[in-house]
Write a protein that holds these residues in place. Structure first.
Motif, PDB file in Angstrom:
ATOM      1  N   PRO A  96       0.769  -1.160   0.154  1.00  0.00           N
ATOM      2  CA  PRO A  96       0.082   0.153   0.000  1.00  0.00           C
ATOM      3  C   PRO A  96       0.744   1.116  -0.036  1.00  0.00           C
ATOM      4  CG  PRO A  96       0.067  -0.862   2.151  1.00  0.00           C
ATOM      5  CD  PRO A  96       1.037  -1.686   1.209  1.00  0.00           C
ATOM      6  N   GLY A  97       0.377   2.413  -0.495  1.00  0.00           N
ATOM      7  CA  GLY A  97       0.706   3.769  -0.165  1.00  0.00           C
ATOM      8  C   GLY A  97      -0.085   4.360   0.600  1.00  0.00           C
ATOM      9  N   PRO A  98       0.260   5.644   0.868  1.00  0.00           N
ATOM     10  CA  PRO A  98      -0.844   6.450   1.541  1.00  0.00           C
ATOM     11  C   PRO A  98      -2.024   6.627   0.879  1.00  0.00           C
ATOM     12  CG  PRO A  98       1.346   7.634   1.266  1.00  0.00           C
ATOM     13  CD  PRO A  98       1.488   6.289   0.326  1.00  0.00           C
ATOM     14  N   GLN A  99      -3.052   6.592   1.770  1.00  0.00           N
ATOM     15  CA  GLN A  99      -4.500   6.529   1.154  1.00  0.00           C
ATOM     16  C   GLN A  99      -5.418   7.501   1.511  1.00  0.00           C
ATOM     17  OE1 GLN A  99      -5.870   3.770  -1.042  1.00  0.00           O
ATOM     18  NE2 GLN A  99      -7.349   5.279  -0.981  1.00  0.00           N
ATOM     19  N   ALA A 100      -5.763   8.540   0.340  1.00  0.00           N
ATOM     20  CA  ALA A 100      -6.589   9.528   0.840  1.00  0.00           C
ATOM     21  C   ALA A 100      -7.978   8.907   0.793  1.00  0.00           C
ATOM     22  CB  ALA A 100      -6.244  10.558  -0.123  1.00  0.00           C
ATOM     23  N   PRO A 101      -8.691   9.477   1.792  1.00  0.00           N
ATOM     24  CA  PRO A 101     -10.251   9.193   1.963  1.00  0.00           C
ATOM     25  C   PRO A 101     -10.698   9.328   0.539  1.00  0.00           C
ATOM     26  CG  PRO A 101      -9.669  10.816   3.785  1.00  0.00           C
ATOM     27  CD  PRO A 101      -8.596  10.696   2.689  1.00  0.00           C
ATOM     28  N   GLY A 102     -11.483   7.957   0.000  1.00  0.00           N
ATOM     29  CA  GLY A 102     -12.206   8.133  -1.164  1.00  0.00           C
ATOM     30  C   GLY A 102     -10.969   7.862  -2.451  1.00  0.00           C
ATOM     31  N   TYR A 386      -8.123   3.600  14.367  1.00  0.00           N
ATOM     32  CA  TYR A 386      -7.389   4.621  13.481  1.00  0.00           C
ATOM     33  C   TYR A 386      -8.695   5.620  12.765  1.00  0.00           C
ATOM     34  CZ  TYR A 386      -3.289   2.064  13.564  1.00  0.00           C
ATOM     35  OH  TYR A 386      -2.118   1.348  14.232  1.00  0.00           O
ATOM     36  N   ALA A 387      -9.783   5.057  13.076  1.00  0.00           N
ATOM     37  CA  ALA A 387     -10.924   5.895  12.806  1.00  0.00           C
ATOM     38  C   ALA A 387     -12.129   5.475  13.599  1.00  0.00           C
ATOM     39  CB  ALA A 387     -11.467   5.635  11.421  1.00  0.00           C
ATOM     40  N   GLU A 388     -11.930   6.189  14.870  1.00  0.00           N
ATOM     41  CA  GLU A 388     -13.029   5.640  16.080  1.00  0.00           C
ATOM     42  C   GLU A 388     -14.289   6.287  15.845  1.00  0.00           C
ATOM     43  OE1 GLU A 388     -13.121   5.428  20.701  1.00  0.00           O
ATOM     44  OE2 GLU A 388     -11.287   5.920  19.837  1.00  0.00           O
ATOM     45  N   ALA A 389     -14.324   7.586  15.611  1.00  0.00           N
ATOM     46  CA  ALA A 389     -15.816   8.084  15.535  1.00  0.00           C
ATOM     47  C   ALA A 389     -16.467   7.742  14.228  1.00  0.00           C
ATOM     48  CB  ALA A 389     -15.661   9.498  15.691  1.00  0.00           C
ATOM     49  N   ALA A 390     -17.724   7.602  14.273  1.00  0.00           N
ATOM     50  CA  ALA A 390     -18.507   7.392  13.060  1.00  0.00           C
ATOM     51  C   ALA A 390     -18.224   8.223  11.917  1.00  0.00           C
ATOM     52  CB  ALA A 390     -20.051   7.445  13.200  1.00  0.00           C
ATOM     53  N   GLU A 391     -18.025   9.354  12.210  1.00  0.00           N
ATOM     54  CA  GLU A 391     -17.720  10.610  11.252  1.00  0.00           C
ATOM     55  C   GLU A 391     -16.570  10.674  10.491  1.00  0.00           C
ATOM     56  OE1 GLU A 391     -17.458  12.717  15.419  1.00  0.00           O
ATOM     57  OE2 GLU A 391     -18.986  11.274  14.117  1.00  0.00           O
ATOM     58  N   LEU A 412     -10.339   1.103   3.520  1.00  0.00           N
ATOM     59  CA  LEU A 412     -10.453   1.126   5.019  1.00  0.00           C
ATOM     60  C   LEU A 412      -9.088   0.155   5.720  1.00  0.00           C
ATOM     61  CD1 LEU A 412     -14.110   0.738   5.496  1.00  0.00           C
ATOM     62  CD2 LEU A 412     -12.850   2.587   5.955  1.00  0.00           C
ATOM     63  N   VAL A 413      -8.816  -0.764   5.176  1.00  0.00           N
ATOM     64  CA  VAL A 413      -7.489  -1.651   5.540  1.00  0.00           C
ATOM     65  C   VAL A 413      -6.200  -0.897   5.209  1.00  0.00           C
ATOM     66  CG1 VAL A 413      -6.113  -3.799   5.281  1.00  0.00           C
ATOM     67  CG2 VAL A 413      -8.699  -3.808   5.685  1.00  0.00           C
ATOM     68  N   ALA A 414      -6.179  -0.215   4.037  1.00  0.00           N
ATOM     69  CA  ALA A 414      -5.190   0.488   3.661  1.00  0.00           C
ATOM     70  C   ALA A 414      -4.936   1.815   4.750  1.00  0.00           C
ATOM     71  CB  ALA A 414      -5.185   1.072   2.530  1.00  0.00           C
ATOM     72  N   HIS A 415      -6.077   2.558   5.029  1.00  0.00           N
ATOM     73  CA  HIS A 415      -6.019   3.378   5.987  1.00  0.00           C
ATOM     74  C   HIS A 415      -5.364   3.019   7.363  1.00  0.00           C
ATOM     75  CE1 HIS A 415      -7.262   7.038   8.096  1.00  0.00           C
ATOM     76  NE2 HIS A 415      -7.769   6.387   9.172  1.00  0.00           N
ATOM     77  N   ALA A 416      -5.722   1.871   7.931  1.00  0.00           N
ATOM     78  CA  ALA A 416      -5.044   1.204   9.190  1.00  0.00           C
ATOM     79  C   ALA A 416      -3.712   1.013   9.027  1.00  0.00           C
ATOM     80  CB  ALA A 416      -5.911   0.187   9.720  1.00  0.00           C
ATOM     81  N   LEU A 417      -3.205   0.335   7.925  1.00  0.00           N
ATOM     82  CA  LEU A 417      -2.224   0.048   7.603  1.00  0.00           C
ATOM     83  C   LEU A 417      -0.999   1.127   7.600  1.00  0.00           C
ATOM     84  CD1 LEU A 417      -2.123  -2.883   5.393  1.00  0.00           C
ATOM     85  CD2 LEU A 417      -1.873  -3.039   7.693  1.00  0.00           C
ATOM     86  N   THR A 418      -1.714   2.124   6.947  1.00  0.00           N
ATOM     87  CA  THR A 418      -0.782   3.375   6.742  1.00  0.00           C
ATOM     88  C   THR A 418      -0.736   4.346   7.947  1.00  0.00           C
ATOM     89  OG1 THR A 418      -1.724   3.886   4.665  1.00  0.00           O
ATOM     90  CG2 THR A 418      -0.822   5.737   5.457  1.00  0.00           C
ATOM     91  N   GLY A 419      -1.918   4.121   8.855  1.00  0.00           N
ATOM     92  CA  GLY A 419      -1.634   4.888  10.100  1.00  0.00           C
ATOM     93  C   GLY A 419      -0.815   3.792  11.187  1.00  0.00           C
ATOM     94  N   GLY A 420      -0.102   2.786  10.890  1.00  0.00           N
ATOM     95  CA  GLY A 420       0.681   2.161  11.701  1.00  0.00           C
ATOM     96  C   GLY A 420       0.318   0.689  11.722  1.00  0.00           C
ATOM     97  N   GLY A 421      -0.662   0.210  11.556  1.00  0.00           N
ATOM     98  CA  GLY A 421      -1.080  -1.135  11.415  1.00  0.00           C
ATOM     99  C   GLY A 421      -0.536  -2.026  12.628  1.00  0.00           C
TER     100      GLY A 421
END
Length: 442
Positions: A96-102, A386-391, A412-421
Motif C-alpha cells: 500500500p501507499g498513503p491512502q487518501a479518503p475516497g 484509526y477511525a474511531e468516531a463514525a464521522e 479502509l484496511v489501507a487506512h489502518a496500515l498507513t496509520g501504523g497497522g
C-alpha cells in the motif's frame, strides 16, 4: 471479576427494534446444537472465509513439523481480487501507499503477505542452483532460490514463509471483506465469514461475521475461525425457516460461543511449537450483520464494531454497537468522560468475549430499518483505532462504497496500515438494501 458493559444500540439509529423476537416455531435449536458441537465439520459451500477442516489439517501438520504454517485453504477459502468467483484462489496483494479518503483502491499488504502458494513456479535457468524443482516443492517467496522445509522456513535465507491467512479477501454480490495481519503482529488472529442466504419468501439475505482473537488467550486464531464459521452456518440454517433475523443472530452468537468453548477442552498439539501461545482458554470477540427483507440486524460481543454510513453523506453516520470494554463501562456509569476513559491504559480491556473463561455471555442484538440506502461496516479494533468516531470512518470510506464494497474494504484496511497497522485489521462492507437476485446461491 469480569463485568459486562450494557449498551443500547437502538438509541443510535431511527426505527430500531430492541427486543429479540421469538423463534417462530422454526426447528432452529437442532441446527444450532449441531453447528456448535462440530465446528470442524465439512465446510458449507455457501460460506466464504473459512475451511475449518483444512485449517485443522494444517495445524496438525504444523504441530508434527511436517507441513507449512496453518492457513485457511480449500473450496471455501477467500479469493483474490482478480477472480472473485473462484473461492479456491488466495489473494496476492500489493504493497500500500498513503491512502487518501475516497482515493483509488490499493490492496494493503506488507512484504510478507505474498502468498506462499505462488512460490512453486518453476524456474528454467540452466544453472544447477536454479534447476526446475520437483513437483510439489515449495520455493521461498522471499529469496526465490531456496526450498521451504516442512516447518515453513527457507533452507537458503532462513526466513519464515508467509501464510495465506496473513491477508485474505472475498467478495460476493452484496458484501466484501478483507483481513490483514498488520505491521506489528506475527500472525493474523482475526477471521471473517461472508455468505449469501435466503429468507422464507426467497428474497436474498446477506451476512458478514467478523471475529478478533484475544491475543492473551491460547489459540486466538482458532477461536476466531471457529466462531465466524459456526455463526455463519447457523444463520444460513435458520433464516430460510422463518426465524426472525434478530433471533437467528442471537442463537448464532450462542452457537459460536459453544464452538470456542469446545476448543478449551480439545488437546492443543501445537502448544509446544508456538512460544507465543498462552495457556488460558481460547477467546475472541464477535460482530455480525445480516441484511435482507428491508431489515438490518446487528449482533456483537466484545469491542468489534458495526457502523452505518448512509449514501447521502449529508446525513450523519452512526455507530451501531457499544463496546464491551473497560472504557465504555466507565463512560456508561458516568465515572469518567469519554476522553478520560479512552486515554487510560485500561481503555481497551474487554469485559465481554466468547470463550470458556467468560464470566457470563450476554449477546447484544439490534435490528434497524434505515430510511435510505447506505452501507454497513463491520470491523475489528484494528481499523477503528484509526477511525474511531463514525464521522471519521465515513470520511475515509469512499463515496461509491455502495457500488464498490471490495474497493471500500481495501481502502479502509489501507487506512489502518498507513496509520501504523499496530493490530490485525478486518473489515466487511455490506450495501443496504441487499442487491436483488442470487438468493441462496453458492
Amino acid at each position: 471479576m469480569q463485568t459486562h458493559a450494557q449498551g443500547d444500540a437502538q438509541s443510535w439509529a431511527p426505527h430500531a427494534e430492541a427486543s429479540v423476537p421469538p423463534s417462530a416455531g422454526s426447528p432452529y435449536g437442532g441446527h444450532a446444537h449441531q453447528a456448535a458441537a462440530s465446528h470442524g465439520g465439512a465446510p458449507d459451500p455457501r460460506i466464504a472465509g473459512y475451511d475449518l477442516a483444512a485449517e485443522a489439517a494444517h495445524r496438525s501438520a504444523d504441530a508434527s513439523g511436517t507441513g507449512p504454517e496453518p492457513g485457511p485453504t480449500g473450496p471455501t477459502g477467500p479469493t483474490s481480487p482478480a477472480s472473485p468467483a473462484s473461492p479456491a484462489s488466495p489473494t496476492n496483494p500489493t504493497g500500500p501507499g498513503p491512502q487518501a479518503p475516497g482515493g483509488p483502491a490499493e490492496t494493503p499488504a506488507h512484504p510478507s503477505t505474498t502468498s506462499a502458494t505462488t512460490a512453486t513456479t518453476a524456474v528454467s535457468s540452466p544453472t544447477p542452483e536454479h534447476q526446475t524443482p520437483a513437483q510439489g516443492t515449495r520455493i521461498c517467496a522471499l529469496c526465490h532460490a531456496g526450498t521451504v522445509t516442512g516447518d515453513g522456513y527457507c533452507e537458503n535465507c532462513g526466513h519464515a514463509q508467509p501464510r495465506e491467512r496473513d491477508h485474505m479477501e472475498r467478495e460476493l454480490p452484496g458484501v466484501a471483506a478483507v483481513t490483514d495481519r498488520g505491521r506489528r503482529h506475527h500472525r493474523n488472529e482475526d477471521f471473517f465469514a461472508v455468505a449469501e442466504g435466503a429468507l422464507p419468501d426467497g428474497s436474498p439475505a446477506v451476512l458478514a461475521i467478523v471475529c478478533d482473537g484475544v491475543s492473551s488467550a491460547s489459540r486466538p486464531d482458532d477461536a476466531s475461525a471457529a466462531a465466524s464459521g459456526v455463526a455463519a452456518r447457523t444463520l444460513l440454517a435458520a433464516l430460510p425457516g422463518g426465524t426472525h433475523p434478530q433471533r437467528a443472530m442471537h442463537e448464532a452468537i450462542l452457537a459460536a460461543a459453544k464452538s470456542v468453548n469446545a476448543l478449551a477442552a480439545a488437546p492443543n498439539q501445537a502448544q509446544q511449537h508456538d512460544p507465543y501461545r498462552q495457556q488460558n482458554a481460547p477467546a475472541c470477540t464477535f460482530v455480525g450483520a445480516v441484511v435482507g427483507g428491508g431489515l438490518l440486524v446487528i449482533g456483537w460481543v466484545g469491542d468489534s464494531r458495526a457502523y452505518w454510513v448512509p449514501d447521502d453523506r449529508s446525513a450523519p453516520a452512526v455507530r451501531l454497537t457499544e463496546d464491551d470494554s473497560w472504557a465504555a463501562q466507565m463512560v456508561a456509569n458516568n465515572l469518567m468522560s469519554e476522553a478520560e476513559a479512552y486515554a487510560d491504559d485500561r481503555a481497551h480491556a474487554i469485559t465481554g468475549w466468547l470463550g470458556a473463561d467468560a464470566y457470563e455471555l450476554e449477546p447484544h442484538t439490534a435490528s434497524f430499518k434505515p430510511d435510505g440506502p447506505g452501507v454497513v461496516v463491520v470491523c475489528t479494533d484494528g481499523l477503528w483505532n484509526y477511525a474511531e468516531a463514525a464521522e471519521q470512518l465515513a470520511a475515509v470510506l469512499p463515496e461509491d462504497a455502495h457500488d464498490r464494497p471490495l474497493h471500500s474494504a481495501r481502502t479502509l484496511v489501507a487506512h489502518a496500515l498507513t496509520g501504523g497497522g499496530h493490530d490485525n485489521v478486518t473489515v466487511a462492507v455490506m450495501p443496504f438494501p441487499a442487491p436483488p437476485g442470487r438468493a441462496g446461491s453458492a
